[in-house]
Design an enzyme around this catalytic site. Structure first.
Site, short mmCIF file in Angstrom:
data_model
loop_
_atom_site.label_atom_id
_atom_site.label_comp_id
_atom_site.label_asym_id
_atom_site.label_seq_id
_atom_site.Cartn_x
_atom_site.Cartn_y
_atom_site.Cartn_z
N PRO A 66 -13.16 12.75 -10.59
CG PRO A 66 -12.96 14.75 -11.76
CD PRO A 66 -12.69 13.48 -11.83
CD GLU A 67 -18.90 9.74 -11.93
OE1 GLU A 67 -20.10 9.94 -11.92
OE2 GLU A 67 -18.20 8.81 -12.02
CG HIS A 122 4.56 22.07 2.40
ND1 HIS A 122 3.61 21.23 2.59
CD2 HIS A 122 4.90 22.71 3.69
CE1 HIS A 122 3.14 21.23 4.03
NE2 HIS A 122 4.14 22.23 4.50
NE ARG A 165 -4.85 7.87 -16.47
CZ ARG A 165 -5.95 7.07 -16.86
NH1 ARG A 165 -6.72 6.80 -15.96
NH2 ARG A 165 -6.07 6.56 -17.90
#
Length: 289
Positions: free
Chosen positions: A2-3, A93, A116
DNA sequence: CACCATGTTCCTTG
DNA sequence: CCAAGGAACATGGT
């Protein structure tokens, strides 16, 4: 992943979905993303609280929470790191492999997934207080930008990634803004001529605003990877050939022809990260070095 | 095995 | 003390 533009689109997407939802349970699978908050502190702060607002600052998500009992307000800080995603999914889910934090809201879970684990989900606000101005607000004045660049000898590409200069630019839009402004990425910040600074100042806002506009048109389903997952900045997608065409002008286009002049786009390494630029449109000469 | 990856923080060096 | 560069963090893709 994301930026600023991606986070902005995500915030607009989530805001109405979270509004007034109450947190029934807090599950922490990776305590590292809470740092320096402890799992106990997070459970105590969020358990039973209700989402009352969502906003963005730079690449950070700011969740406002109201404690039902005493009406106190709390701020939860989110950051997606490189690979984070946040989305709602039915509680029945199965959870994804890298679900770092799961907030149960009743029939739905609010999931922070991050392969990560570079992202953040924390009560600690110190990182946010260090941020520079919002590029799309009037706080980001040309004068302020000029003065800050004068004080730095860093290559301008590296300087644009400094979140205390201006908040929200990442590796993709740094290359894109410099291309748009016609500036050689290795130019030292304090050597930019006034008209270049002004062009860059404009280019930053244009590049970010048009990315938000583009992202707003993408049909979203954040739970799945691929075209609709909000990762719309990557110019490749199997299920939608051509969908992203002409969105990014130089990023990840090494050896491909420049979209403006046809010259080969070049990839270089600066401060350990890739920079993409067109040697002709962004020549050292043009940049006055 | 090699190198690449949307970000931030810490450590070292000058 | 400051500025700049590199490593670390952790996982996966090619």
């Amino acid at each position: 992943m994301p930026e600023l533009p991606e986070v902005e689109v995500l915030v607009r997407h989530l805001r109405p979905l979270l509004q007034n939802k109450t947190i029934r349970n807090v599950q922490v699978n990776r305590a590292r993303v809470l740092t320096p908050t402890s799992p106990g502190q997070l459970r105590k702060a969020l358990g039973g609280a209700t989402f009352s607002g969502l906003s963005r600052r730079g690449k950070y998500l700011l969740f406002k929470l109201r404690n039902q009992a005493n009406l106190e307000t709390r701020l939860l800080i989110g950051h997606l790191g490189m690979t984070g995603r946040m989305y709602l999914a039915p509680s029945r889910h199965l959870l994804p492999k890298h679900a770092a934090v799961v907030l149960n809201l009743g029939a739905q879970n609010f999931i922070f997934e991050d392969t990560r684990y570079f992202g953040r989900f924390t009560l600690d606000q110190t990182a946010v207080t260090k941020l520079g101005p919002e590029p799309l607000s009037t706080d980001f004045s040309l004068q302020l930008f000029q003065r800050a660049l004068k004080r730095s000898q860093q290559p301008i590409k590296a300087k644009l990634l400094d979140q205390s200069l201006v908040a929200g630019i990442g590796n993709i839009y740094a290359s894109e803004a410099l291309f748009r402004a016609g500036i050689w990425p290795r130019t030292k910040a304090n050597r930019l001529r006034p008209e270049q600074v002004r062009r860059l100042w404009r280019a930053i806002r244009e590049v970010l605003a048009s990315a938000i506009k583009f992202g707003s048109t993408v049909p979203l389903s954040y739970a799945r990877s691929g075209r609709g997952d909000g990762l719309f900045y990557f110019g490749k997608s199997d299920d939608a050939p051509g969908f992203y065409e002409e969105r990014l002008q130089v990023y990840d286009r090494a050896r491909l022809p420049c979209m403006v002049c046809g010259h080969k786009v070049r990839r270089i390494r600066q401060a350990g990260r890739s920079t993409f630029y067109c040697p002709k449109c962004q020549s050292r000469q043009k940049s006055g070095v």
